[in-house]
Design an enzyme around this catalytic site. Structure first.
Site: not given
Ligand code: IMP
Ligand code: MG
Length: 174
Positions: A41, A96-97, A100-102, A104-105, A128, A149, A156, A162
């Protein structure tokens, strides 16, 4: 089918990339930095950011996948592709693109911190905040968004969209 409604135009994204680049230049004041892009992303964002930041930069990529929605809540993130180079003693900026929940980071900062970088900062195009489940500190943010979304500019929906030069909001229709 789905319809895409523009949320941030190409121009707005360019301005935001420029603003972030100036913040990074100010914070690192002539030091070298390593941009770590999270695949896939962040590929478009990191390429624009790297062109805009006027510092010595190195670029590396990492790839992770989160397990299904049920297990992401426990923070289970799997490493798919590690960095190619050592980051010990380096100034790292994770790019990062969208956060969301955080989870991954959180996983990535914990992992990369074990390698003793000089510093780690987080940079995301979209944030978000309303969806956050773990506490992470974003140092550079392009745009705050609600619980939409989104797609485009590297992001994507089922691997589509993308390549769009703007960020759009997906509207599902039948
Ligand atoms: P997290 O670990 O929940 O913060 O997830 C982040 C990852 O979820 C991002 O790097 C995206 O790949 C995916 N993601 C979260 N929200 C969206 C969205 O609105 N569209 C597409 N991918 C998303
Ligand atoms: Mg991502």
């Amino acid at each position: 089918m789905e319809k895409i409604e523009v949320l941030f135009t190409e121009e707005e994204i360019k301005d935001s990339v420029k603003r972030i680049a100036r913040e990074i230049e100010k914070d690192f004041n002539g030091e070298e930095i390593v941009f770590v892009g999270i695949l896939k992303g962040a590929f478009m964002f990191i390429s624009d950011l790297a062109r805009e930041v006027n510092l010595n930069t190195k670029i590396d990529f990492i790839s992770v996948s989160s397990y299904g929605e049920k297990t992401t809540s426990s923070g289970v993130v799997k490493l798919i592709k590690d960095l190619d180079n050592d980051i010990a003693g380096k100034n790292v900026i994770i790019v990062e693109d969208i956060v969301d929940t955080g989870l991954t980071l959180k996983y990535l900062t914990d992992l990369l911190n074990q390698r003793k970088p000089k510093s780690i900062k987080l940079c995301t195009l979209l944030n978000k905040a309303c969806r956050r489940r773990v506490d992470i500190k974003n140092d550079y943010i392009g745009f705050e968004i609600s619980d939409y979304f989104v797609v485009g500019y590297g992001i994507d929906y089922a691997q589509k969209y993308r390549g769009l030069p703007y960020v759009g909001h997906v509207i599902l229709e039948d």
